[in-house]
Design an enzyme around this catalytic site. Structure first.
Site, short mmCIF file in Angstrom:
data_model
loop_
_atom_site.label_atom_id
_atom_site.label_comp_id
_atom_site.label_asym_id
_atom_site.label_seq_id
_atom_site.Cartn_x
_atom_site.Cartn_y
_atom_site.Cartn_z
CB CYS A 155 -0.90 -0.02 1.24
SG CYS A 155 0.04 -0.26 2.75
CG ASP A 278 45.40 -21.00 22.74
OD1 ASP A 278 44.47 -20.90 23.56
OD2 ASP A 278 45.51 -21.95 21.95
CE LYS A 288 48.59 -0.73 6.45
NZ LYS A 288 48.57 -0.44 5.03
CG PHE A 323 32.19 -26.84 21.30
CD1 PHE A 323 31.45 -26.19 22.27
CD2 PHE A 323 31.52 -27.65 20.40
CE1 PHE A 323 30.07 -26.32 22.35
CE2 PHE A 323 30.14 -27.78 20.45
CZ PHE A 323 29.41 -27.12 21.43
N1 CTP Z 1 39.21 -21.80 25.35
C1 CTP Z 1 39.16 -20.86 26.37
N2 CTP Z 1 40.20 -19.99 26.56
C2 CTP Z 1 41.27 -20.04 25.76
C3 CTP Z 1 41.35 -21.01 24.74
C4 CTP Z 1 40.29 -21.87 24.56
O1 CTP Z 1 38.17 -20.81 27.09
N3 CTP Z 1 42.25 -19.19 25.97
C5 CTP Z 1 38.08 -22.72 25.19
C6 CTP Z 1 37.49 -22.79 23.79
O2 CTP Z 1 36.41 -21.88 23.62
C7 CTP Z 1 36.98 -24.24 23.71
C8 CTP Z 1 37.97 -24.99 24.59
O3 CTP Z 1 38.57 -24.02 25.44
O4 CTP Z 1 35.68 -24.39 24.24
C9 CTP Z 1 39.04 -25.72 23.84
O5 CTP Z 1 39.68 -24.83 22.95
P1 CTP Z 1 40.88 -25.30 22.00
O6 CTP Z 1 41.32 -24.13 21.18
O7 CTP Z 1 40.49 -26.57 21.30
O8 CTP Z 1 41.98 -25.75 23.05
P2 CTP Z 1 43.06 -24.99 23.88
O9 CTP Z 1 42.67 -25.10 25.32
O10 CTP Z 1 43.28 -23.61 23.35
O11 CTP Z 1 44.32 -25.92 23.64
P3 CTP Z 1 45.20 -26.17 22.31
O12 CTP Z 1 45.08 -24.89 21.48
O13 CTP Z 1 46.54 -26.40 22.83
O14 CTP Z 1 44.61 -27.36 21.63
#
Ligand code: CTP
Length: 393
Positions: A155, A278, A288, A323
């Site tokens: 409309c 990590d 930048k 996870f």
């Molecule tokens: N995770 C978290 N804090 C971080 C890294 C990871 O809370 N600094 C959480 C992620 O969200 C996920 C889980 O831990 O639910 C596993 O993450 P993953 O990256 O598979 O494992 P890491 O603990 O980082 O170990 P790695 O990288 O040595 O496999």
């Protein structure tokens, strides 16, 4: 495929948006539903019943009752009655118990069968107090209402009243058939990948798309939960996200940490699907960095493990679901993370199997008693459904 083999009675009433119900019909068929169609006499002026007949469907109309008891047999057939579009006139009649058309008669005979209304009309008609009062009264009588979209209408007016997107209607239909196992629960989900910036344009990240987390969030809504999604650098246009999900946008590890610290205490279940970096850069530049000026030995600092920290502050009744992405010793590493981070569940996948960014996933679920369950490759939506069903409350 919640709608597979379900008998849906699609009732079309006379709004200009009638033609959109053809798409809806096609989507219902794609999902494996059985569909019968009724077209009101006003709707038949907008779209021809031949459209559906050419797909091999029998169409029931007001002026040509196939049998005097059509309304009774159609209401018995239906697992769900979907009135889309539902006009001002039909909604108000239904609320008053008027049954003078095939569609209103079907509803009158439908007892407690689920009924879903998809209102579509001019915004002034939709905001009309009579209609709103009648919609409230129908909701009280367990009718479901899919809220109309907001936008420009045929409309020429702008406002609330548009026929919603087919995906919103399909979502509501699937929800109707789900047991509300998470009703009253607050579910917090993280999804996507953090970005650790070196300067305004360069960052460390990873390939996680966030699709698994979005599938979990949608599924949790269907199960009746109140859902917050911490979305890390997700392209939200790539996948359907239900509008009842509260989205908190974050970019970096630091943003995620802040969001989790403020949200975690209020949630009952945390699903930590985000891929968290990590490491961060020790020093960040607000301008930048020109290529000649980049120190090639940039220093990184390790980020704290957020899940570990949250597990330490977790209350008895809270559930933490982690996870993990692995390429080697998948189960062994999963078990190690479950125990080191004191998780209730962990889902681990082997990312060497071309999973990241796709629409499908596979992997293993381990619970805190050490039981393992294998999930074969399937859509992330289906996997989300199965993973949430595994959580014991
Ligand atoms: N995770 C978290 N804090 C971080 C890294 C990871 O809370 N600094 C959480 C992620 O969200 C996920 C889980 O831990 O639910 C596993 O993450 P993953 O990256 O598979 O494992 P890491 O603990 O980082 O170990 P790695 O990288 O040595 O496999």
């Amino acid at each position: 495929m919640t709608l597979k083999d379900k008998n849906i009675l699609l009732c079309i009433t006379g709004s200009i948006a009638c033609y959109k119900s053809v798409d809806l019909y096609r989507e219902l068929k794609r999902e494996g539903a059985n569909v019968k169609i009724t077209v009101s006499s006003s709707a038949a002026k907008f779209i021809s019943p031949y459209i559906f007949e050419s797909f091999g469907e029998e169409v029931f109309s007001d002026d040509a009752f196939k049998s005097p008891l059509a309304h009774v047999s159609l209401s018995k057939y239906a697992d769900l009655i979907l009135i889309a579009p539902a006009t001002y006139n039909t909604i108000n009649k239904l609320a008053c118990g008027i049954a003078d058309t095939l569609i209103t008669l079907v509803v009158s005979a439908s007892q407690d069968k689920p009924k879903v209304l998809v209102p579509a009309m001019n915004p002034n008609m939709f905001s009309n107090k009579i209609l709103q009062k009648n919609l409230d009264s129908l909701i009280e009588q367990n009718f479901y209402v899919v809220s109309p979209g907001i936008g420009g209408l045929a409309c020429g007016d702008f406002g609330e009243g548009k026929f919603p997107d087919t995906s919103d209607i399909m979502f509501e239909l699937e929800s109707v058939f789900k047991e509300k196992t998470l009703k009253g629960r607050r579910v917090l989900i993280t999804a996507g990948a953090t970005r650790e910036y070196l300067d305004p344009v360069r960052f460390i990240s990873n390939a996680s798309s966030g699709k698994m987390g979005i599938s979990l969030a949608n599924e949790a809504i269907k199960l009746g939960a109140e859902v917050s999604l911490i979305a890390l650098n997700i392209d939200t246009s790539c996948q359907y996200i239900n509008k009842n999900i509260r989205i908190i946008k974050c970019k970096s590890f630091a943003d995620l940490k802040d969001a989790l610290l403020s949200e975690f205490k209020r949630c009952g279940i945390l699903l930590m699907a985000a891929a968290v970096s990590d490491y961060s850069f020790k020093e960040k530049s607000s301008n930048k960095i020109k290529k000649g000026d980049l120190n090639l030995n940039v220093e990184l600092v390790q980020n704290e493990d957020l899940l570990k920290a949250l597990s330490e502050m977790k209350k008895e009744e809270q559930i933490i679901f982690g996870f993990a992405a692995e390429t080697d010793s998948v189960i062994e590493n999963g078990r190690k993370k479950l125990s080191e981070k004191s998780l209730d569940y962990i889902f681990i996948n082997d990312v060497s199997k071309d999973i990241i960014g796709g629409d499908e996933n596979e992997g293993f679920l381990i619970n805190k008693t050490g039981e393992i369950k294998t999930f074969k490759r399937e859509s992330k939506n289906k996997l989300a459904e199965e993973l949430l069903a595994e959580i014991s409350l």
